[in-house]
Design a protein around this motif. Structure first.
Motif, PDB file in Angstrom:
ATOM      1  N   TRP A  72       0.817  -1.213   0.000  1.00  0.00           N
ATOM      2  CA  TRP A  72       0.000   0.000   0.000  1.00  0.00           C
ATOM      3  C   TRP A  72       0.854   1.268   0.000  1.00  0.00           C
ATOM      4  N   GLU A  73       2.027   1.214   0.601  1.00  0.00           N
ATOM      5  CA  GLU A  73       2.929   2.381   0.528  1.00  0.00           C
ATOM      6  C   GLU A  73       3.277   2.674  -0.924  1.00  0.00           C
ATOM      7  N   GLU A  74       3.559   1.624  -1.679  1.00  0.00           N
ATOM      8  CA  GLU A  74       3.873   1.781  -3.101  1.00  0.00           C
ATOM      9  C   GLU A  74       2.652   2.302  -3.865  1.00  0.00           C
ATOM     10  N   GLU A  75       1.489   1.716  -3.595  1.00  0.00           N
ATOM     11  CA  GLU A  75       0.252   2.108  -4.279  1.00  0.00           C
ATOM     12  C   GLU A  75      -0.151   3.556  -3.980  1.00  0.00           C
ATOM     13  N   LEU A  76      -0.012   3.947  -2.714  1.00  0.00           N
ATOM     14  CA  LEU A  76      -0.468   5.273  -2.286  1.00  0.00           C
ATOM     15  C   LEU A  76       0.631   6.330  -2.337  1.00  0.00           C
ATOM     16  N   GLY A  77       1.870   5.891  -2.488  1.00  0.00           N
ATOM     17  CA  GLY A  77       2.976   6.826  -2.602  1.00  0.00           C
ATOM     18  C   GLY A  77       3.297   7.588  -1.326  1.00  0.00           C
ATOM     19  N   ARG A  78       3.133   6.925  -0.197  1.00  0.00           N
ATOM     20  CA  ARG A  78       3.445   7.564   1.085  1.00  0.00           C
ATOM     21  C   ARG A  78       3.744   6.503   2.132  1.00  0.00           C
ATOM     22  N   PRO A  79       4.497   6.875   3.168  1.00  0.00           N
ATOM     23  CA  PRO A  79       4.781   5.906   4.236  1.00  0.00           C
ATOM     24  C   PRO A  79       3.529   5.641   5.077  1.00  0.00           C
ATOM     25  N   LEU A  80       3.372   4.398   5.522  1.00  0.00           N
ATOM     26  CA  LEU A  80       2.218   3.992   6.323  1.00  0.00           C
ATOM     27  C   LEU A  80       2.739   3.289   7.571  1.00  0.00           C
TER      28      LEU A  80
END
Length: 184
Positions: A72-80
């Motif tokens: 999801w970090e890759e998909e959303l482009g932000r750290p989670l």
């Protein structure tokens, strides 16, 4: 070796006045330093604002894998960071989505939990994700099939980041959490 990366509890209750909301959400979770007491209703210091849908004994804890968070970090482009998904346990090194109903895990030396069901994403979760990512989030999260399981606590005790997770038993022929999942 599967292990626990973080134990998370609510940082702050947040207003949530969207459709179907109860007015407040406890989805804002973050890591707790040191050993955390785990009781029958979950992590000490955590809150389950909506026990009908996201709590109670059969949903005392929610586990989410670092491997799924990285997707999801890759998909959303932000750290989670740990807790972003509302999870109490951020794991590493195990496919939590392949867990079967009734599977038993030992975390650390004492705590034991049983997999009860998959997480069903809701609109509160979508609002938490926020922004442009919110639109269609429930469907997107469901379709990715990276849900994570709810867990019932069967042996209480203390756990902390770094603890090993051992699958103690796995009922033969039981369905996985993805087998029983029904998208909203």
């Amino acid at each position: 070796m599967p292990r626990l990366l973080a134990v998370c509890a609510v940082r702050q209750l947040r207003e949530d006045d969207g459709p179907g909301a109860i007015g407040v959400t406890a989805i804002d979770k973050g890591p707790i330093d040191g050993a955390v007491k785990i009781g029958r209703f979950g992590a000490y210091g955590d809150v389950q604002a909506d026990r009908r849908h996201h709590g109670g004994l059969d949903k005392a804890l929610y586990a989410y894998a670092q491997e799924d968070a990285a997707y999801w970090e890759e998909e959303l482009g932000r750290p989670l960071s740990p807790g972003f998904f509302g999870e109490n346990l951020r794991t590493e090194g195990m496919d939590v989505n392949a867990a079967v109903i009734g599977e038993r895990w030992r975390i650390g030396g004492r705590v034991e939990v049983v997999v009860t069901m998959p997480r069903t994403p809701c609109q509160t979760f979508a609002r938490w994700v926020g922004g442009a990512d919110q639109r269609g989030w429930v469907r997107r999260f469901s379709d990715a099939r990276r849900l994570g399981p709810y867990l019932k606590v069967v042996k209480t005790g203390h756990i902390e980041a770094g603890d090993e997770i051992v699958v103690v038993s796995r009922p033969e022929g039981a369905p996985t959490i993805l087998d029983v999942y029904r998208a909203p």
